[in-house]
Enzyme design. Structure first.
Site, short mmCIF file in Angstrom:
data_model
loop_
_atom_site.label_atom_id
_atom_site.label_comp_id
_atom_site.label_asym_id
_atom_site.label_seq_id
_atom_site.Cartn_x
_atom_site.Cartn_y
_atom_site.Cartn_z
N LYS A 113 0.85 -1.19 0.00
CA LYS A 113 0.00 0.00 0.00
C LYS A 113 0.89 1.25 0.00
CE LYS A 113 -4.25 1.71 2.12
NZ LYS A 113 -5.30 1.48 3.13
N GLU A 154 -20.26 -3.66 10.20
CA GLU A 154 -21.11 -2.71 10.90
C GLU A 154 -22.28 -3.38 11.62
OE1 GLU A 154 -18.80 -0.80 7.77
OE2 GLU A 154 -20.20 -2.49 7.74
N ARG A 174 -25.93 -0.01 6.80
CA ARG A 174 -25.93 -1.47 6.77
C ARG A 174 -26.50 -2.06 8.07
NH1 ARG A 174 -20.27 -3.78 4.17
NH2 ARG A 174 -20.84 -3.46 2.00
#
Length: 425
Positions: free
Chosen positions: A278, A363, A391
């Site tokens: 990354k 979530e 969600r």
């Protein structure tokens, strides 16, 4: 070279060795643009070679690439006819920071939240069979998606349906912050373990020693491969019904092209595990990938953000307030869903490591987890972005509100959630 690439068909005209040069030019364009406009930098820098290899091998847009979230998709936008528009990224009237079906035929699905890619791709390849068309479907997920339940629901269903689906795992050991959870730990242990690496080297040496892969040699190689899987990170995905390939160096574009060429005509669910870095190519993003995951305008030479003013952010005010509350009340705990930095809870986590929980991109679990804490006498504070909290509507209603549990939901929340807060606090 980048000026000659207006579509994947232009990309296919290049020699394989030229792709590495193009990758550097694409990284520079991404870096220059995001430093002015802000955006998701580190993830897209790490996925450049992967993006080029996918478009080099597959016949897009007929073949469909489904990006998970879209944090990795800037190189994809640049090589699919939006290079000149890329400077308008995330500006009014400009191109979106995420794949968007109304923006390009190469953007196959709108994505703004992690873990939807495999489900969508499985739907596409199932439709392909029902309509008797011949395209390939590839889902590209980040390792953060492996903290989310919907990913495993889709993996399970994919193995059961046995469709021709390719899943590519871009594994950089990060989601937004460092990936958390048992799956991430499992992959890391397998990849870094001495048994795995020693066996891999010995197996490679043995197979290279075969003079000719005749039928007995092929049978032996197959047995070696099956034995090796017990030690490899692929065992988990094989159990879901996928044929696993990897881990593969995501910075070696020639190896990526070879692997994709080899798997594109295989039948059934295929899982390709790619290792990337990354922030690759920009030292400040490599050193601090969480900061450069999503960032505002910054100085390329120093990596320092360009502050518009000295006003303290809402997240930092919230984080300091949570610390004060937790110091006064030992029953208070805080929960986030892979967003400790974004919600301002990172400092609280450092001070109260046993009372601040990052549950990953989950979530629904975060809210019901808070319910279990609350019904047992704790005072949970749940901090989730409003766009992600949607969600959890069922959990908010069924697991918190109907039981009248003392759970505080905090962030930039929609009005509907604020209505719930009246009943919860």
């Amino acid at each position: 070279m980048i000026e000659t690439i207006n579509s994947p068909s232009d990309l296919k005209k290049l020699k394989l060795k030229d792709l590495s040069v193009l990758a550097k030019e694409i990284r520079q364009l991404i870096l220059e643009t995001v430093s002015k406009n802000g955006g998701h930098l580190a993830s897209s820098l790490g996925a450049v070679e992967l993006t080029l290899a996918l478009h080099y091998v597959f016949n897009t847009p007929k073949d469909k690439i489904v990006w998970d979230v879209g944090h990795q998709s800037y190189a994809h936008k640049i090589i699919t006819g939006r290079r000149d528009q890329f400077k308008t990224l995330r500006t009014y009237g400009g191109i979106s920071g995420f794949p968007k079906i109304t923006e390009s035929e190469y953007d196959t699905f709108n994505v703004g939240h992690a873990s939807t890619a495999i489900s969508a791709a499985l739907g596409m390849t199932t439709a392909k069979d029902l309509l008797n068309t011949k395209e390939k479907v590839i889902a590209v997920i980040g390792d953060g998606a492996l903290t989310s339940g919907i990913t495993f629901e889709a993996l399970n269903n994919s193995g059961e349906l046995d469709k021709d689906l390719i899943v590519v795992l871009n594994d950089n050991k990060m989601s937004i912050s460092k990936s958390l959870g048992a799956i991430s730990t499992y992959l890391t242990k397998r990849l870094t373990g001495p048994t795995y690496n020693t066996l891999r080297k010995e197996i490679e040496k043995a197979i290279k020693g075969f003079p000719v892969l005749n039928e007995p040699a092929l049978k032996l190689a197959k047995k070696i491969e099956e034995s090796f899987k017990f030690f490899s990170p692929g065992l988990l995905f094989e159990e879901f019904g996928f044929k696993y390939f990897g881990p593969i160096d995501g910075e070696n574009i020639e190896d990526l092209v070879t692997i994709f060429e080899n798997v594109k005509n295989l039948r059934g669910p295929i899982f390709v595990h790619i290792l990337t870095k990354k922030g690759k190519g920009y030292k400040y993003a490599e050193e601090n990938p969480s900061k450069f995951h999503g960032i505002g305008p910054f100085d390329i030479s120093t990596g320092q953000t360009l502050e518009k003013n000295a006003t303290q952010s809402y997240s930092s005010v919230f984080g300091e307030s949570v610390i004060n509350i937790m110091q006064d009340n030992p029953k208070v705990v805080a929960i986030s869903a892979a967003m400790l930095i974004g919600t301002g809870l990172e400092k609280a986590k450092n001070i109260f490591p046993d009372r601040v929980f990052d549950v990953g991109i989950a979530e629904q679990h975060a809210v019901t987890f808070a319910g279990g804490l609350a019904i047992s006498g704790m005072r949970p504070i749940v901090a989730i972005y409003s766009t992600f909290l949607q969600r959890s509507y069922d959990q908010i209603i069924h697991d918190i509100a109907l039981q009248k549990l003392n759970v505080v939901l905090l962030e930039m929340m929609a009005k509907l959630i604020r209505v719930f807060l009246m009943y919860l606090i």
